[in-house]
Design a protein around this motif. Structure first.
Motif, PDB file in Angstrom:
ATOM      1  N   GLN A   1       2.197  -0.362  13.167  1.00 49.31           N
ATOM      2  CA  GLN A   1       0.942  -0.487  12.430  1.00 49.31           C
ATOM      3  C   GLN A   1       1.081  -0.054  10.983  1.00 49.31           C
ATOM      4  O   GLN A   1       0.571  -0.718  10.072  1.00 49.31           O
ATOM      5  N   LYS A   2       1.787   1.045  10.758  1.00 45.60           N
ATOM      6  CA  LYS A   2       1.951   1.535   9.384  1.00 45.60           C
ATOM      7  C   LYS A   2       2.837   0.611   8.554  1.00 45.60           C
ATOM      8  O   LYS A   2       2.581   0.388   7.374  1.00 45.60           O
TER       9      LYS A   2
ATOM     10  N   GLU B   1       2.593   3.415  16.254  1.00 49.89           N
ATOM     11  CA  GLU B   1       2.149   3.840  14.920  1.00 49.89           C
ATOM     12  C   GLU B   1       3.075   3.292  13.839  1.00 49.89           C
ATOM     13  O   GLU B   1       2.626   2.885  12.763  1.00 49.89           O
TER      14      GLU B   1
ATOM     15  N   ASN C   1       0.845  -1.188   0.000  1.00 48.42           N
ATOM     16  CA  ASN C   1       0.000   0.000   0.000  1.00 48.42           C
ATOM     17  C   ASN C   1       0.882   1.241   0.000  1.00 48.42           C
ATOM     18  O   ASN C   1       1.816   1.348   0.791  1.00 48.42           O
TER      19      ASN C   1
ATOM     20  N   THR D   1      -0.488  -5.115  18.090  1.00 48.63           N
ATOM     21  CA  THR D   1       0.547  -4.072  18.067  1.00 48.63           C
ATOM     22  C   THR D   1       1.266  -3.980  19.404  1.00 48.63           C
ATOM     23  O   THR D   1       2.495  -3.916  19.461  1.00 48.63           O
TER      24      THR D   1
ATOM     25  N   ILE E   1      -1.505  -5.689   5.879  1.00 47.57           N
ATOM     26  CA  ILE E   1      -2.371  -6.171   6.951  1.00 47.57           C
ATOM     27  C   ILE E   1      -2.643  -5.048   7.949  1.00 47.57           C
ATOM     28  O   ILE E   1      -1.846  -4.113   8.088  1.00 47.57           O
ATOM     29  N   ASN E   2      -3.768  -5.140   8.617  1.00 46.27           N
ATOM     30  CA  ASN E   2      -4.135  -4.183   9.656  1.00 46.27           C
ATOM     31  C   ASN E   2      -4.034  -4.865  11.008  1.00 46.27           C
ATOM     32  O   ASN E   2      -4.839  -5.735  11.343  1.00 46.27           O
ATOM     33  N   LEU E   3      -3.039  -4.497  11.774  1.00 44.55           N
ATOM     34  CA  LEU E   3      -2.847  -5.088  13.095  1.00 44.55           C
ATOM     35  C   LEU E   3      -3.829  -4.483  14.087  1.00 44.55           C
ATOM     36  O   LEU E   3      -4.096  -3.284  14.067  1.00 44.55           O
ATOM     37  N   SER E   4      -4.346  -5.309  14.965  1.00 47.51           N
ATOM     38  CA  SER E   4      -5.190  -4.814  16.050  1.00 47.51           C
ATOM     39  C   SER E   4      -4.315  -4.122  17.079  1.00 47.51           C
ATOM     40  O   SER E   4      -3.084  -4.278  17.090  1.00 47.51           O
ATOM     41  N   GLU E   5      -4.950  -3.359  17.962  1.00 46.39           N
ATOM     42  CA  GLU E   5      -4.192  -2.706  19.032  1.00 46.39           C
ATOM     43  C   GLU E   5      -3.501  -3.729  19.918  1.00 46.39           C
ATOM     44  O   GLU E   5      -2.369  -3.527  20.359  1.00 46.39           O
TER      45      GLU E   5
ATOM     46  N   TYR F   1       0.770  -2.290   7.469  1.00 46.44           N
ATOM     47  CA  TYR F   1      -0.178  -1.915   6.416  1.00 46.44           C
ATOM     48  C   TYR F   1       0.532  -1.665   5.077  1.00 46.44           C
ATOM     49  O   TYR F   1       0.142  -2.218   4.045  1.00 46.44           O
ATOM     50  N   HIS F   2       1.557  -0.838   5.096  1.00 49.19           N
ATOM     51  CA  HIS F   2       2.210  -0.430   3.846  1.00 49.19           C
ATOM     52  C   HIS F   2       3.093  -1.523   3.248  1.00 49.19           C
ATOM     53  O   HIS F   2       3.182  -1.643   2.023  1.00 49.19           O
TER      54      HIS F   2
END
Length: 328
Positions: A295-296, A292, A245, A311, A304-308, A299-300
């Motif tokens: 998480q970024k 952050e 991404n 993370t 994938i989008n990690l949950s809190e 994603y990038h």
């Protein structure tokens, strides 16, 4: 009465099990993976076997020397602070130079830098010696106009000519720009930072808590080792930022060095050693927190989008990679 008798007995049994029983099978498995996939940080950097005490001492003095900047306001340590618990950075998004103008990229840590396969975000320097030559003559950073002017200041100093002669006893004219950079590199090769993670890899099963071990499992499960591998957990390859991404940046990265289209937005993968101490993050220093950043990157780079919760687990593990002498 029975409760009063059993309670001390149970406490003694629990204490016995904690002290004398070995690690769980799960902990052994995690330690095995940590050893196999990452490994412990070596005790010495490549090339350090040839560094004499006098060479290292000269390099340390030069590392803190503000005469190497045009207005004598900056030293190597200004952007790569190693004093006290500082982790080889200034913890700024980008660093101000001798005359107040900021550079374009975040200053990477000097700690363990000699283990990296190249230097700078774009890999334009092959080793520590080549890297040390750059900032001194960079018009934004230390802003010295020429090597000649640098050597003039060194030769006019009351101490340096003798120190160079002692550090380079086989050179007839030891005060050279190449030797100056070589001495700084020798000092930087001493900046090795063993961590609790290394203790764990070497068999100290108590060096990482259960939660930190779970964090390492989450780190593996997320696929982070596709980039952050080896005993540096990075520092050994290039990757495009925004591989899956897009990450918006005007910095073309390694393309500025090679001029190859495929190198646009490609940077050296940073080591995760001491990462919890070296924020802000990324080549542009625009990511303020380690949470952050994790998480970024997920994603990038991985899509994938990690949950809190995931993370937090990974960040717990990353904390084990900090220098034991610098970690809070």
């Amino acid at each position: 009465m029975l409760k009063q008798i059993l309670t001390p007995f149970l406490m003694t049994a629990l204490l016995f099990s904690l002290v004398f029983c070995g690690p769980s099978e799960e902990t052994k498995e995690i330690q095995g993976k940590a050893k196999q996939i990452i490994g412990a940080l070596p005790e010495k950097m490549p090339g350090s076997e040839n560094d004499s005490e006098k060479l290292i001492s000269l390099g340390k003095k030069l590392y803190f020397e503000k005469k190497l900047s045009m207005n004598e306001s900056q030293s190597c340590n200004s952007c790569h602070n190693i004093e006290g618990k500082s982790a080889g950075v200034d913890n700024l998004p980008t660093s101000p130079g001798a005359f107040g103008k900021n550079g374009d990229r975040n200053s990477p840590t000097v700690l363990n830098a000699g283990f990296h396969f190249v230097q700078f975000w774009d890999g334009r320097a092959a080793d520590l010696k080549a890297q040390a030559k750059g900032p001194i003559l960079n018009p934004v950073e230390m802003a010295m106009p020429s090597e000649k002017e640098v050597l003039k200041r060194i030769n006019e100093d009351a101490e340096y000519p003798k120190l160079f002669a002692e550090a380079f006893p086989n050179d007839k004219a030891p005060v050279t720009y190449d030797n100056l950079a070589g001495a700084i590199a020798a000092f930087e090769r001493t900046l090795v930072t063993p961590s609790r993670f290394d203790d764990f890899v070497k068999g100290d099963f108590k060096a990482m808590s259960k939660a930190e071990q779970e964090g390492f499992k989450s780190f593996l499960a997320a696929g982070c080792t596709s980039c952050h591998s080896g005993n540096l957990l990075g520092g050994n390859s290039y990757r495009k930022v925004g591989l899956v991404n897009e990450y918006k940046t005007e910095d073309l990265g390694r393309f500025n060095v090679t001029k190859k289209p495929e190198d646009k937005f490609v940077f050296k993968v940073p080591s995760l050693r001491n990462i919890t101490l070296t924020g802000p993050y990324f080549h542009d220093g625009k990511i303020a927190t380690i949470e952050e950043a994790v998480q970024k990157m997920a994603y990038h780079q991985l899509g994938i989008n990690l949950s809190e919760e995931e993370t937090k687990k990974i960040v717990l593990f990353l904390g084990t990679l900090a220098d034991k002498n610098r970690a809070n």
